[in-house]
Design an enzyme around this catalytic site. Structure first.
Site, mmCIF file in Angstrom:
data_model
loop_
_atom_site.group_PDB
_atom_site.id
_atom_site.type_symbol
_atom_site.label_atom_id
_atom_site.label_comp_id
_atom_site.label_asym_id
_atom_site.label_seq_id
_atom_site.Cartn_x
_atom_site.Cartn_y
_atom_site.Cartn_z
ATOM 1 N N GLU A 175 0.841 -1.205 0.000
ATOM 2 C CA GLU A 175 0.000 0.000 0.000
ATOM 3 C C GLU A 175 0.877 1.257 0.000
ATOM 4 O OE1 GLU A 175 -3.692 -0.306 1.308
ATOM 5 O OE2 GLU A 175 -4.052 1.833 1.026
ATOM 6 N N ASP A 206 -4.661 -1.210 9.478
ATOM 7 C CA ASP A 206 -5.648 -1.923 8.664
ATOM 8 C C ASP A 206 -5.166 -3.316 8.290
ATOM 9 O OD1 ASP A 206 -6.800 0.525 8.808
ATOM 10 O OD2 ASP A 206 -6.425 1.072 6.719
ATOM 11 N N TYR A 252 -4.527 13.008 4.727
ATOM 12 C CA TYR A 252 -3.944 11.982 5.601
ATOM 13 C C TYR A 252 -2.431 12.178 5.689
ATOM 14 C CZ TYR A 252 -2.854 7.347 7.457
ATOM 15 O OH TYR A 252 -2.397 6.315 8.238
HETATM 16 C C1 GLA Z 1 -6.385 4.663 7.669
HETATM 17 C C2 GLA Z 1 -4.952 4.134 7.595
HETATM 18 C C3 GLA Z 1 -4.521 3.496 8.922
HETATM 19 C C4 GLA Z 1 -4.793 4.421 10.103
HETATM 20 C C5 GLA Z 1 -6.226 4.955 10.038
HETATM 21 C C6 GLA Z 1 -6.507 6.000 11.091
HETATM 22 O O1 GLA Z 1 -7.287 3.616 7.805
HETATM 23 O O2 GLA Z 1 -4.833 3.193 6.569
HETATM 24 O O3 GLA Z 1 -3.157 3.136 8.861
HETATM 25 O O4 GLA Z 1 -3.859 5.449 10.184
HETATM 26 O O5 GLA Z 1 -6.518 5.550 8.776
HETATM 27 O O6 GLA Z 1 -6.410 5.408 12.345
#
Ligand code: GLA
Length: 350
Positions: A149, A161, A210
């Site tokens: 990813e 995740d 993000y």
């Molecule tokens: C997404 C990212 C995770 C994490 C969440 C927030 O899902 O893929 O790695 O940072 O956001 O907790």
């Protein structure tokens, strides 16, 4: 799945793999700061079937598309990256996957913040390992999926995740320590009934925003002379010079403490305490981390007004889902009240 594979590719699959979507109960935007998270698997699954072929070709029953792809080539910016990336990562680890036909069938909603991409990456790795007769520990599968990813799909996500999709087991929450990758499965008492509801807004701007949040948290850590905010205290965060950076860091530090408190509440079957921590977490994500939306705020508030012990956005935010601790409330009438106040919301799992 097997019949569909035969119909599409004229042969039966030689290997299969599966992984669930996940809901993070508490502990968001902590993983990339070496913090704590507490995800659980959803009932929704992604399944992948494979058989050797003359070239790489994938069909998604979910997207209703067939595409050829090349794990040695550049990312294409579509769903096949989540298949090609994991295969490329396996090959970097000396596990070469021959050309294959791939069939994907998933009930994990996409773009909802419940890890449809990690579920696909993990399911692809499991199917590929089975095809070539190799084994990898679940944690290694999660690391390979995360690397895919990060490098192939361009999202600088943490490990939450992929760990959740690879390691979680039904009925158990996973306490994840993202510094050591230590995992501990905790049985969820029956009184802890969670509902997952989508606010009706697709996540927007996620990747850019993000990555900006992640950069701010890393800058805060280095300004404090720390390897990560895992080692920061509430007091040290107040010394940060920039007001926005201070708020971002305050979320991470307080969220880590909330995860550990939530685990205690789980062990002592204290739904009221757990719910209160979820409400605090939502406030922190909305006010300090600024990853909520008016739709998520409204939905979380109505979830609590309708009788949940607590509710919070789950995952990266910017749209997507909330998770609510509905405890022993009647799920159908709780949902009827929530849906009446939030016409675009839909239930992912009650
Ligand atoms: C997404 C990212 C995770 C994490 C969440 C927030 O899902 O893929 O790695 O940072 O956001 O907790």
């Amino acid at each position: 799945m097997i019949a569909a594979f035969h119909r599409l590719f004229g042969a039966y699959p030689q290997a299969q793999g599966a992984a669930p979507g996940r809901v993070n109960l508490i502990g968001d935007h902590t993983d990339y700061a070496e913090g704590f998270c507490l995800p659980m698997p959803l009932a929704h699954l992604t399944q992948v079937a494979m058989a050797r072929a003359d070239g790489f070709c994938a069909t998604s029953l979910t997207n209703n598309e067939t595409r050829v792809f090349d794990p040695l080539g550049n990312p294409r910016g579509d769903w096949t990256d989540y298949i090609a990336g994991p295969i490329a990562e396996l090959s970097k680890r000396g596990l070469d996957v021959p050309p294959v036909n791939v069939l994907v069938c998933s009930s994990v909603p996409q773009g909802a913040g419940i890890s449809s991409s990690a579920a696909l990456e993990v399911a692809v790795i499991r199917a590929a390992l089975s095809l070539i007769g190799a084994e990898m520990a679940d944690i290694e599968i999660a690391r390979a999926a995360q690397a895919a990813e990060n490098k192939y799909c361009g999202v600088q996500c943490g490990i939450l995740d992929q760990m959740a999709c690879a390691v979680c087991r039904p009925g158990e929450a996973l306490l994840l320590d993202c510094r050591t990758d230590a995992t501990s499965l905790i049985a969820v008492p029956p009184a802890f009934r969670f509902a997952v509801v989508h606010c009706g807004e697709e996540r927007r701007l996620t990747d850019g925003a993000y990555n900006i949040r992640r950069a701010a948290v890393e800058a805060a850590a280095s300004m404090l002379g720390l390897r990560s905010l895992r080692d920061a205290s509430v007091e040290s965060v107040t010394t940060l010079p920039d007001i926005e950076m201070r708020a971002r860091a305050r979320h991470v530090v307080s969220e880590n403490a909330r995860v550990l408190a939530a685990v205690e509440a789980l062990h002592s079957s204290d739904v009221v305490r757990f719910g209160a921590l979820m409400n605090e977490s939502h406030r922190s994500l909305a006010v300090d981390y600024e990853v909520s939306t008016p739709g998520l705020d409204r939905l979380a508030a109505s979830a609590v007004a309708a009788g949940a012990h607590g509710a919070r956005l789950t995952g990266a935010g910017f749209g997507g889902c909330i998770v609510a601790l509905i405890g022993s409330a009647d799920a159908a009438s709780w949902w009827a009240r929530v849906a009446a106040e939030n016409p675009s919301a839909w239930a992912v799992q009650l």
